[in-house]
Scaffold this motif. Sequence first.
Motif, PDB file in Angstrom:
ATOM      1  N   LYS A   4     -10.312 -37.604   7.922  1.00 33.37           N
ATOM      2  CA  LYS A   4      -9.325 -37.983   9.024  1.00 33.37           C
ATOM      3  C   LYS A   4     -10.220 -38.421  10.227  1.00 33.37           C
ATOM      4  N   ARG A  31      -3.437 -33.024  17.514  1.00 36.34           N
ATOM      5  CA  ARG A  31      -3.283 -33.103  16.050  1.00 36.34           C
ATOM      6  C   ARG A  31      -3.041 -31.453  15.401  1.00 36.34           C
ATOM      7  N   ALA A  32      -1.790 -31.308  15.033  1.00 37.69           N
ATOM      8  CA  ALA A  32      -1.406 -30.023  14.707  1.00 37.69           C
ATOM      9  C   ALA A  32      -2.206 -29.439  13.881  1.00 37.69           C
ATOM     10  N   SER A  33      -2.755 -30.009  12.846  1.00 39.81           N
ATOM     11  CA  SER A  33      -3.437 -29.411  11.551  1.00 39.81           C
ATOM     12  C   SER A  33      -4.897 -28.777  12.139  1.00 39.81           C
ATOM     13  N   THR A  34      -5.349 -29.418  13.361  1.00 36.36           N
ATOM     14  CA  THR A  34      -6.653 -28.766  13.923  1.00 36.36           C
ATOM     15  C   THR A  34      -6.320 -28.180  15.108  1.00 36.36           C
ATOM     16  N   TYR A  57       4.848 -36.468  10.681  1.00 32.82           N
ATOM     17  CA  TYR A  57       4.821 -36.925   9.209  1.00 32.82           C
ATOM     18  C   TYR A  57       5.286 -36.044   8.310  1.00 32.82           C
ATOM     19  N   LYS A 142       0.731 -22.458   9.908  1.00 35.35           N
ATOM     20  CA  LYS A 142       0.891 -23.310   8.617  1.00 35.35           C
ATOM     21  C   LYS A 142       1.369 -22.442   7.476  1.00 35.35           C
ATOM     22  N   ASN A 147       1.442 -26.786   5.575  1.00 37.55           N
ATOM     23  CA  ASN A 147       2.656 -27.592   6.111  1.00 37.55           C
ATOM     24  C   ASN A 147       3.250 -26.642   7.400  1.00 37.55           C
ATOM     25  N   LYS A 181       3.913 -32.395   7.468  1.00 34.65           N
ATOM     26  CA  LYS A 181       2.415 -32.249   6.875  1.00 34.65           C
ATOM     27  C   LYS A 181       1.489 -32.559   8.105  1.00 34.65           C
ATOM     28  N   GLU A 182       1.967 -33.172   9.150  1.00 34.04           N
ATOM     29  CA  GLU A 182       0.936 -33.329  10.283  1.00 34.04           C
ATOM     30  C   GLU A 182       1.886 -33.954  11.395  1.00 34.04           C
ATOM     31  N   GLU A 184       0.862 -35.637  15.398  1.00 32.84           N
ATOM     32  CA  GLU A 184      -0.066 -36.347  16.256  1.00 32.84           C
ATOM     33  C   GLU A 184       0.590 -36.847  17.466  1.00 32.84           C
TER      34      GLU A 184
END
Length: 470
Positions: A4, A31-34, A57, A142, A147, A181-182, A184
């Motif tokens: 990414k 960014r949610a994933s990080t 997303y 998560k 997710n 999934k994400e 941002e």
Amino acid sequence: MAGKTEELEKRFRDQFCKWMGRSVDFKLVYRASTDGMSPAIFHQKCDNKGATVVIGYNTDGCVFGGYTSVDWRPRTLGDQVEPRHDEKAFLFSLKYMNEYCPRIFPVKNPGLAIVTCTTYTAVFGSACAPDMRILPSSVVNKDTNGNFAANFNVGLFKFGTIYDNGGVTMQQVTNNNFVFKEVEIYQVNDPVSLDKPWREDNKGNTATLKKMIEDYCPVEGTGVKQSRILLVGSVGAGKSSFVNTMNSIFRGHMTCRASTGSAENSLTTKFRCHQLRNDSNVLKFRLCDTRGLEDTHGIDPGDLTAVLDGQVPDLYTFNPFSPITPDSPGYIKTPTVNDKIHCVAFVIDSTSVDVMNESIFSKFKLVQKLANQRGIPQVIVLTKVDQIELDVEEDLTRLLYSSRVAYVVDQVAQLIGLPRGHVLPVKNYEKETELNETVDRFALLSLQQMLRFADDYMHEFLDVLNTRDQ
């Protein structure tokens, strides 16, 4: 893409600019994933950022969210809910079930465009019955699939109350799926025009530069009659267009030596060592065009090795299912340094750097590995730079003063693993019918650098040869 980046996908960026009516920059702030998902993190990352766009997303391939030109920072302490006025706010849908179908839903009651509160996240519309929410007002971790399940009560959403939904339902935007999934969030800024160029601006006479290249000769004593530059890139990156651009410059008018256009598979099927001419002479370098790198087909690693080693004859037809062998017609069994490649140019579309897939990236790295093993210098020809930013598209002389172009140069240099000075931005001739001096200048500067690197290869060849003779 191969990992990414912090760059918003180009077609999304272009669509937002169109909706906002101007060219803008997007800086990733969350960014949610990080970063994780909670109100505290949201305000830590997104307060005091001014205008932002929130993008979700979901797991059904829907991409949607909202834009506000006002800040998310609450102006009151505690958990008091505060509506904020924003006449520029809008909701949007970019993709539905993996299909790109951009739609905008402008605010119709700007007094309730967004809601701010220390315990809330991004709420578009009223607090009790929002038109849209992306982030929940609680901590969400998560799940086992990586997710984020927001677990909204979709029945409380009143999509179309504060924003004009044009008859579109929430289901037609989100598929009523709020498992992300994400997520941002990008800060939206007006583009910054640099006071100084990000690279030395060679404003020398274009005609003089052209004459220098026309007079170019390979390093004496090597036996090389014409330097060979290999163009490597994915389908549609602009390899053949670069050949046509260079040929047009030296011929003094538009030409079409190499096949160009839009196609799912490579339009180049043969190995071509294009020989360029001006009005009177054959120039002492060749631009070698290969079949485009593709996901499923494209040039074989064995063919690449043979090309670099000078064993593939001009006009050889590539077969993606059967690489060249010593028994192939025209195979050069004992190549000289004159037959070998002296510089590799990775041709990369600047508008697709952030969506380069893993397969293409791995093929670039393979070519780079093979070139490094042979001591062949490499550059990156960064094409379509006029499409990165509206100001550059309108005035190519602003290229070296564009912060966005500078960012993409840094991005692609880091991605491929070459110094920034090896990244050469160009604009190929595509829609033009007459030559343009600025287009010529950037193209010639890139070619000049390739020829210098080709000379470096030949000097190294002579040094090794002399060492062996001692």
